[in-house]
Scaffold this motif. Sequence first.
Motif, PDB file in Angstrom:
ATOM      1  N   ASP A 218       9.134 -18.167  48.974  1.00  0.00           N
ATOM      2  CA  ASP A 218      10.473 -17.093  48.138  1.00  0.00           C
ATOM      3  C   ASP A 218       9.696 -16.629  46.549  1.00  0.00           C
ATOM      4  O   ASP A 218      10.006 -18.300  46.101  1.00  0.00           O
ATOM      5  N   PRO A 219      10.238 -16.294  46.352  1.00  0.00           N
ATOM      6  CA  PRO A 219       9.680 -15.915  44.488  1.00  0.00           C
ATOM      7  C   PRO A 219      10.279 -16.609  43.656  1.00  0.00           C
ATOM      8  O   PRO A 219      12.057 -16.565  43.833  1.00  0.00           O
ATOM      9  N   ILE A 220       9.905 -17.222  42.743  1.00  0.00           N
ATOM     10  CA  ILE A 220      11.062 -18.215  41.557  1.00  0.00           C
ATOM     11  C   ILE A 220      10.771 -18.297  40.413  1.00  0.00           C
ATOM     12  O   ILE A 220       9.820 -18.256  39.737  1.00  0.00           O
ATOM     13  N   THR A 333       3.966 -19.044  40.974  1.00  0.00           N
ATOM     14  CA  THR A 333       2.950 -18.369  40.431  1.00  0.00           C
ATOM     15  C   THR A 333       3.211 -16.798  41.438  1.00  0.00           C
ATOM     16  O   THR A 333       2.792 -15.998  41.007  1.00  0.00           O
ATOM     17  N   LYS A 334       3.656 -17.204  42.267  1.00  0.00           N
ATOM     18  CA  LYS A 334       4.079 -15.641  43.334  1.00  0.00           C
ATOM     19  C   LYS A 334       4.808 -14.546  42.515  1.00  0.00           C
ATOM     20  O   LYS A 334       4.923 -13.577  42.577  1.00  0.00           O
ATOM     21  N   GLY A 338       4.109 -10.893  41.507  1.00  0.00           N
ATOM     22  CA  GLY A 338       5.304  -9.933  42.159  1.00  0.00           C
ATOM     23  C   GLY A 338       5.365  -9.505  40.770  1.00  0.00           C
ATOM     24  O   GLY A 338       5.260  -7.743  41.241  1.00  0.00           O
ATOM     25  N   LEU A 339       4.695  -9.526  39.374  1.00  0.00           N
ATOM     26  CA  LEU A 339       5.084  -8.722  37.944  1.00  0.00           C
ATOM     27  C   LEU A 339       3.897  -8.108  38.226  1.00  0.00           C
ATOM     28  O   LEU A 339       3.238  -6.568  37.158  1.00  0.00           O
ATOM     29  N   CYS A 340       2.577  -7.548  39.291  1.00  0.00           N
ATOM     30  CA  CYS A 340       1.219  -7.206  39.822  1.00  0.00           C
ATOM     31  C   CYS A 340       1.772  -5.206  39.738  1.00  0.00           C
ATOM     32  O   CYS A 340       2.665  -5.346  41.303  1.00  0.00           O
ATOM     33  N   GLN A 357       4.963  -8.971  48.796  1.00  0.00           N
ATOM     34  CA  GLN A 357       5.943  -8.342  47.947  1.00  0.00           C
ATOM     35  C   GLN A 357       5.873  -6.842  47.905  1.00  0.00           C
ATOM     36  O   GLN A 357       6.316  -6.171  46.878  1.00  0.00           O
ATOM     37  N   ALA A 358       4.834  -6.495  48.825  1.00  0.00           N
ATOM     38  CA  ALA A 358       4.579  -5.377  48.596  1.00  0.00           C
ATOM     39  C   ALA A 358       3.934  -4.897  47.656  1.00  0.00           C
ATOM     40  O   ALA A 358       4.082  -3.688  47.378  1.00  0.00           O
TER      41      ALA A 358
END
Length: 436
Positions: A218-220, A333-334, A338-340, A357-358
Amino acid sequence: MSEILASDPPQIVVLGASFGTGNLGVSALAWSTLKLIKTKWPEAGVALLGVGREPNSTSVRLTGNPESLLTCPVRYSLNILARNHILGLLLWVVLCRLFPMLGQRLARKESTLGMLLRSDLFCDITGGDSFSDIYGLKRLLRGFLLKTVCQLTGKPFVLLPQTYGPFAFRISRVLARQVLRNAAVIYSRDSEGVQVVRELISAAAPVRLCPDVAFVLDPIRPDTAQVCQLEALRSEGAQVLGLNISGLLYHGGYSRDNMFGLACDYPALIADMLKMFCAMPVWRVLLVPHVLPSSDFAVEDDQIAAEKALAGLPEELRGRVMVLERGLDQNETKYCIGLCDFFIGARMHATIAALSQAVPAIGLAYSRKFAGVFATAGVPDCVLDLRGMGTEEVMRKAKLLFDRRKTISEVLNATIPPLQAQLMTMFDVFEDSVGE
């Protein structure tokens, strides 16, 4: 599977993953494994084997709630009489199998041996890619001994999704075969691993294809000034290219002499990539370290490599590059990955954080593990094998993939949810009637 875990709640031991190595990929494996265990058995007691120097406990955030884990050390020193030494544990486990009353008494003790004896299930992930001699025979032998201790207890032993091989030495194949034959279930994260297992032990081996567990990490969101800055850049119309620079490759491997046989000059390749993407209007570059060990292992440190690469850029380009700060865990970090809008990485779990995260991603491969994992995500052509490509060819193919990023993202949006759903049922091979 016919086995029913004996305890209610069950006691489960995880080996081959921890939160203390500085490698966020290994931490992602540990966190994701814990998530999958707790999804199947919410009340299960979980211990991490081979962690620390003294038995202890640690707290891990999981779905907003802290989870307490036991951590149990194992020693491999020349002093075989040392407490929790691997050879001593082997001897005691064998004695306890021969004399069950002794085993029952020792199982009540708060020690590594006690935890081994009272466990119902062992789940091994071998750091994801260390069931091989690619990192040397010493690491493979330590892993073999640890696995053997667990298997000698007679409890179910599951090999979680990982890479199997390559094995350059005959002794490596002998050790691998022994472990595989004594596993209740074997999961491989790529089809080549399935074939390796079947060639080693049997065409009818209990091996199943299953995605890497980090696909369910999970991204946090970390509440930091740098994350706010990244989010502000995106809201203003900037696009972000994430780049993970492997410290290990940047420094030539542990031997510092091109240990992995790359056909390209990796530092020069990174410099060319930075210059190419920094020159693109509206694009900013985020350097994402994914292995941040202690100072004793500077050869592995991605942040050191990132700072060296940044320092080598022309001054007018440095303002378009940001290095992700230290101190973020695997989930945080994930989130940043995901902001990229596009991602390139030589640490495989950094690229998994993008793929899951596609976010369209390129894997800069130094071993075959990348190919199988990207294939499970439906994007096998997004792996560029640095062992067979020169710098110019890598740059050309990277630009072609970058231009196809929208199509790649569409593929990932279709393939990732089924992978994640498959993982969430991974432990369904065990009967639901735990403890009956």
